[in-house]
Design a protein around this motif. Structure first.
Motif, PDB file in Angstrom:
ATOM      1  N   ALA A  30      85.448  90.542 -37.580  1.00  0.00           N
ATOM      2  CA  ALA A  30      85.550  91.007 -36.195  1.00  0.00           C
ATOM      3  C   ALA A  30      84.311  91.763 -35.725  1.00  0.00           C
ATOM      4  N   ASP A  31      83.479  92.216 -36.665  1.00  0.00           N
ATOM      5  CA  ASP A  31      82.237  92.908 -36.307  1.00  0.00           C
ATOM      6  C   ASP A  31      81.035  91.973 -36.299  1.00  0.00           C
ATOM      7  N   GLY A  32      81.258  90.684 -36.523  1.00  0.00           N
ATOM      8  CA  GLY A  32      80.175  89.717 -36.516  1.00  0.00           C
ATOM      9  C   GLY A  32      79.422  89.599 -37.828  1.00  0.00           C
ATOM     10  N   ARG A  33      79.915  90.250 -38.880  1.00  0.00           N
ATOM     11  CA  ARG A  33      79.279  90.128 -40.201  1.00  0.00           C
ATOM     12  C   ARG A  33      79.683  88.813 -40.845  1.00  0.00           C
ATOM     13  N   SER A  34      78.734  88.120 -41.419  1.00  0.00           N
ATOM     14  CA  SER A  34      78.965  86.822 -42.031  1.00  0.00           C
ATOM     15  C   SER A  34      79.985  86.905 -43.163  1.00  0.00           C
ATOM     16  N   VAL A  35      80.882  85.911 -43.209  1.00  0.00           N
ATOM     17  CA  VAL A  35      81.840  85.789 -44.305  1.00  0.00           C
ATOM     18  C   VAL A  35      81.832  84.351 -44.796  1.00  0.00           C
ATOM     19  N   ASP A  36      82.224  84.163 -46.031  1.00  0.00           N
ATOM     20  CA  ASP A  36      82.341  82.839 -46.600  1.00  0.00           C
ATOM     21  C   ASP A  36      83.555  82.155 -45.970  1.00  0.00           C
ATOM     22  N   PRO A  37      83.422  80.904 -45.503  1.00  0.00           N
ATOM     23  CA  PRO A  37      84.569  80.251 -44.853  1.00  0.00           C
ATOM     24  C   PRO A  37      85.785  80.124 -45.761  1.00  0.00           C
ATOM     25  N   GLN A  38      85.571  79.991 -47.065  1.00  0.00           N
ATOM     26  CA  GLN A  38      86.711  79.897 -47.965  1.00  0.00           C
ATOM     27  C   GLN A  38      87.471  81.224 -48.026  1.00  0.00           C
ATOM     28  N   ASP A  39      86.764  82.349 -47.879  1.00  0.00           N
ATOM     29  CA  ASP A  39      87.428  83.653 -47.825  1.00  0.00           C
ATOM     30  C   ASP A  39      88.268  83.803 -46.560  1.00  0.00           C
ATOM     31  N   ALA A  40      87.931  83.018 -45.527  1.00  0.00           N
ATOM     32  CA  ALA A  40      88.681  83.050 -44.269  1.00  0.00           C
ATOM     33  C   ALA A  40      89.800  82.007 -44.261  1.00  0.00           C
ATOM     34  N   GLY A  41      90.004  81.324 -45.394  1.00  0.00           N
ATOM     35  CA  GLY A  41      91.098  80.371 -45.502  1.00  0.00           C
ATOM     36  C   GLY A  41      90.737  78.928 -45.244  1.00  0.00           C
ATOM     37  N   PHE A  42      89.442  78.631 -45.065  1.00  0.00           N
ATOM     38  CA  PHE A  42      89.028  77.257 -44.826  1.00  0.00           C
ATOM     39  C   PHE A  42      88.785  76.549 -46.151  1.00  0.00           C
ATOM     40  N   PRO A  43      88.935  75.219 -46.171  1.00  0.00           N
ATOM     41  CA  PRO A  43      88.782  74.486 -47.431  1.00  0.00           C
ATOM     42  C   PRO A  43      87.323  74.402 -47.876  1.00  0.00           C
ATOM     43  N   PRO A  44      87.113  74.115 -49.159  1.00  0.00           N
ATOM     44  CA  PRO A  44      85.744  73.900 -49.643  1.00  0.00           C
ATOM     45  C   PRO A  44      85.091  72.756 -48.867  1.00  0.00           C
ATOM     46  N   GLY A  45      83.771  72.786 -48.783  1.00  0.00           N
ATOM     47  CA  GLY A  45      83.049  71.730 -48.077  1.00  0.00           C
ATOM     48  C   GLY A  45      82.603  72.135 -46.697  1.00  0.00           C
ATOM     49  N   ILE A  46      83.153  73.247 -46.203  1.00  0.00           N
ATOM     50  CA  ILE A  46      82.704  73.759 -44.910  1.00  0.00           C
ATOM     51  C   ILE A  46      81.607  74.780 -45.192  1.00  0.00           C
ATOM     52  N   PRO A  47      80.395  74.540 -44.670  1.00  0.00           N
ATOM     53  CA  PRO A  47      79.302  75.469 -44.949  1.00  0.00           C
ATOM     54  C   PRO A  47      79.464  76.793 -44.219  1.00  0.00           C
ATOM     55  N   ARG A  48      78.750  77.800 -44.701  1.00  0.00           N
ATOM     56  CA  ARG A  48      78.783  79.132 -44.083  1.00  0.00           C
ATOM     57  C   ARG A  48      78.302  79.064 -42.631  1.00  0.00           C
ATOM     58  N   GLU A  49      77.314  78.214 -42.364  1.00  0.00           N
ATOM     59  CA  GLU A  49      76.833  77.998 -40.994  1.00  0.00           C
ATOM     60  C   GLU A  49      76.810  76.505 -40.703  1.00  0.00           C
ATOM     61  N   VAL A  50      77.231  76.158 -39.483  1.00  0.00           N
ATOM     62  CA  VAL A  50      77.272  74.768 -39.052  1.00  0.00           C
ATOM     63  C   VAL A  50      76.404  74.645 -37.798  1.00  0.00           C
ATOM     64  N   PRO A  51      75.236  74.005 -37.896  1.00  0.00           N
ATOM     65  CA  PRO A  51      74.421  73.798 -36.695  1.00  0.00           C
ATOM     66  C   PRO A  51      75.157  72.907 -35.687  1.00  0.00           C
ATOM     67  N   HIS A  52      75.127  73.329 -34.430  1.00  0.00           N
ATOM     68  CA  HIS A  52      75.756  72.591 -33.334  1.00  0.00           C
ATOM     69  C   HIS A  52      74.706  72.242 -32.282  1.00  0.00           C
ATOM     70  N   VAL A  53      74.885  71.088 -31.661  1.00  0.00           N
ATOM     71  CA  VAL A  53      74.131  70.696 -30.471  1.00  0.00           C
ATOM     72  C   VAL A  53      75.163  70.238 -29.448  1.00  0.00           C
ATOM     73  N   VAL A  54      75.155  70.881 -28.284  1.00  0.00           N
ATOM     74  CA  VAL A  54      76.076  70.527 -27.207  1.00  0.00           C
ATOM     75  C   VAL A  54      75.235  70.115 -26.010  1.00  0.00           C
ATOM     76  N   THR A  55      75.494  68.908 -25.496  1.00  0.00           N
ATOM     77  CA  THR A  55      74.817  68.466 -24.281  1.00  0.00           C
ATOM     78  C   THR A  55      75.872  68.137 -23.232  1.00  0.00           C
ATOM     79  N   VAL A  56      75.535  68.438 -21.985  1.00  0.00           N
ATOM     80  CA  VAL A  56      76.445  68.150 -20.876  1.00  0.00           C
ATOM     81  C   VAL A  56      75.675  67.506 -19.740  1.00  0.00           C
ATOM     82  N   ARG A  57      76.375  66.658 -19.037  1.00  0.00           N
ATOM     83  CA  ARG A  57      75.923  66.143 -17.747  1.00  0.00           C
ATOM     84  C   ARG A  57      77.185  65.834 -16.971  1.00  0.00           C
ATOM     85  N   ASP A  58      77.059  65.523 -15.723  1.00  0.00           N
ATOM     86  CA  ASP A  58      78.254  65.297 -14.913  1.00  0.00           C
ATOM     87  C   ASP A  58      79.195  64.337 -15.627  1.00  0.00           C
ATOM     88  N   GLY A  59      80.386  64.823 -15.927  1.00  0.00           N
ATOM     89  CA  GLY A  59      81.424  63.997 -16.490  1.00  0.00           C
ATOM     90  C   GLY A  59      81.324  63.676 -17.967  1.00  0.00           C
TER      91      GLY A  59
END
Length: 151
Positions: A87-116
């Motif tokens: 809740a303070d923005g400090r990095s945690v391991d995703p498995q410690d947060a209840g997520f399954p193995p295979g999910i990396p600590r950071e996931v790069p995202h690219v979001v693009t938008v245009r009309d519709g």
């Protein structure tokens, strides 16, 4: 490593799709799969800025993440590193947060938008199964976004 790409058509202008990723009230209206809510979206959308976002599970558990921006083309493209956090923005391991193995600590995202049209790319999953799990959550979240844009 496995990446995923989801492209979705919306009956909405680019400005509304951009706001869905950059404005607190808009993010809170749709972030998280069906049955989840988003009680917190503290947005700091600028290169180097870090947004703090929470999604609440149906049984009341808050799952926190940060979005650290690396590129912003206003109204068109966002690039950020999605990280699991407390809740303070400090990095945690995703498995410690209840997520399954295979999910990396950071996931790069690219979001693009245009009309519709919105495209979301997520990179760096360990395998196809983990990427598919994320795809399912993202597509459910985008279903909520579509409903929010029409209400």
């Amino acid at each position: 490593m496995t990446d995923l790409e989801v492209q979705r058509a919306f009956d909405a202008p680019a400005a509304a799709l951009w706001a869905a990723w950059t404005e607190s009230d808009a993010v809170r209206a749709w972030w998280g799969p069906q049955g989840f809510t988003c009680p917190v979206a503290r947005m700091d959308v600028r290169v180097g800025g870090v947004s703090l976002v929470a999604m609440r599970t149906p049984d009341g558990v808050d799952l926190w993440n940060t979005w650290t921006y690396t590129r912003i083309d206003p109204g068109e493209r966002l690039e950020f590193r999605f990280g699991f956090s407390d809740a303070d923005g400090r990095s945690v391991d995703p498995q410690d947060a209840g997520f399954p193995p295979g999910i990396p600590r950071e996931v790069p995202h690219v979001v693009t938008v245009r009309d519709g049209l919105m495209t979301v790319i997520e990179r760096g999953y360990a395998d196809d199964e983990t990427a598919q799990l994320s795809r399912t959550g993202l597509e459910s979240s985008l279903d909520k976004l579509a409903a929010a844009l029409t209400s």
